[in-house]
Design an enzyme around this catalytic site. Sequence first.
Site, PDB file in Angstrom:
ATOM      1  N   GLY A  59      -6.251  -6.216   0.642  1.00 22.32           N
ATOM      2  CA  GLY A  59      -4.982  -6.220   1.350  1.00 22.32           C
ATOM      3  C   GLY A  59      -4.497  -7.624   1.665  1.00 22.32           C
ATOM      4  NE  ARG A 101      -4.373  -1.392   1.795  1.00 17.65           N
ATOM      5  CZ  ARG A 101      -5.235  -1.872   2.670  1.00 17.65           C
ATOM      6  NH1 ARG A 101      -4.918  -1.935   3.952  1.00 17.65           N
ATOM      7  NH2 ARG A 101      -6.426  -2.284   2.277  1.00 17.65           N
ATOM      8  N   GLY A 103     -12.330  -4.481   1.183  1.00 22.91           N
ATOM      9  CA  GLY A 103     -13.716  -4.080   1.419  1.00 22.91           C
ATOM     10  C   GLY A 103     -14.212  -3.126   0.338  1.00 22.91           C
ATOM     11  CE  LYS A 150     -16.722 -13.154  11.283  1.00 18.94           C
ATOM     12  NZ  LYS A 150     -17.065 -11.877  11.918  1.00 18.94           N
TER      13      LYS A 150
HETATM   14  C1  3PG Z   1      -8.402  -1.899   5.087  1.00 20.69           C
HETATM   15  O1  3PG Z   1      -7.329  -2.315   5.506  1.00 20.69           O
HETATM   16  O2  3PG Z   1      -9.359  -2.641   4.850  1.00 20.69           O
HETATM   17  C2  3PG Z   1      -8.543  -0.434   4.792  1.00 20.69           C
HETATM   18  O3  3PG Z   1      -7.374   0.251   5.085  1.00 20.69           O
HETATM   19  C3  3PG Z   1      -9.700   0.110   5.575  1.00 20.69           C
HETATM   20  O4  3PG Z   1      -9.511  -0.112   6.948  1.00 20.69           O
HETATM   21  P1  3PG Z   1     -10.762  -0.398   7.843  1.00 20.69           P
HETATM   22  O5  3PG Z   1     -11.379  -1.669   7.355  1.00 20.69           O
HETATM   23  O6  3PG Z   1     -10.249  -0.497   9.252  1.00 20.69           O
HETATM   24  O7  3PG Z   1     -11.716   0.770   7.678  1.00 20.69           O
END
Ligand code: 3PG
Length: 407
Positions: free
Chosen positions: A356, A35, A380, A200
Amino acid sequence: MRSIADLGDLRGKRVLVRSDLNVPLDGSTITDDGRIRASVPTITALSGAGARVVVCAHLGRPKGAPEDRYSLRPVADRLGELLGRDVTFATDTVGESARAAVDAAQDGDVVLLENLRFNPGETAKTDEERAEFARSLAGLADAYVSDGFGVVHRKQASVYDVARLLPAAVGGLVETEVGVLRRLTEDPERPYAVVLGGAKVSDKLGVIDNLLQTADRLLIGGGMVFTFLKAQDYEVGTSLLEADQVETVKGYLDQARERGVEIVLPVDVVAATAFSADADHEVVPAGAIPADRMGLDIGPESGVLFAEKLKDCRTVFWNGPMGAFEMEPYAAGTAAVAEALVGLTRDGALTVVGGGDSAAAVRQLGFSDDQFGHISTGGGASLEYLEGKELPGLTVLDEQETQEDAG
Ligand code: 3PG
Ligand code: MG
């Protein structure tokens, strides 16, 4: 959406950049800097244009107060190495240290602010609390660039609210990511397969719903697969299971049959006596997991089957590892899928690795980014995009442009 070029001459201007620098850490050692590397081009471009670049980001999920283990300091060091220039690290986000660092910055300098989530306003539920923190952030800058693709699905002060307070533009990383995801949602070249894994099913319900309308094939592995196996009345032993999702999953299996979407499940599983690399483990048929064992990876026959089902695909999106890949005995399934995608990429298919964890997984298994069509920095965020949801961090940039067009 406005691009950086639309912000005009940036020489001498303070530009706040929201990046996603949320990297995995082992103590203060960064275990995957993907990242950070992905954030470099936008920061370099702004710095090269003479802007005073103020980077803001979060790390982990601290609860609105400073915690050492979530400090961005190690990230500042790595960012400096990758940029090939000093990065001034502010020890707070909008306080004295931040203001002093920004005031001292010369054209082209780069400042990194401490973790946004050390401030309760960043993730506050009420608009007013978020807006207040956003005003402090906006006070540090003359313009805003949204480049943290991994957080565009979060309605948070640094992603959403601040974009309404400053001239705002979309950064190159977000532009690239959205461009690739658009190719998946608008008329993907077929066959189009999606490989889903991870722990999940409940995290993936929305996206599965949507994929049943758009994908030709859905290959499922990871912890979530046991709820699918259970939905076929298989014994899953002590594997991860979301019992309350079994009925929903049965509904998906029916829907898939009606729509002609092929759902591919593993035919064998690596079953272990405990969640540990040294636990006794064996390969068993997916329908015969012993009562005292848990599935921790898809088995070798499944790896072959998955590769076979991907072979003729022209578009593949993959999110979530196939097993507990961090432990060597359970990494083969994830490696098999990665290998299949590498082959497809070579043949000219579009392959996208989302998230990630999946990105870290392929790198940890020794693959390199350029063996895939695109490695997304957002898990996400990319899932919500595919789900067809509105992403606040993108909507706000559209809105701003519309307002200016009107005014
Ligand atoms: C992640 O790692 O999914 C993003 O950086 C967002 O982080 P978060 O899910 O804690 O909002
Ligand atoms: Mg997340």
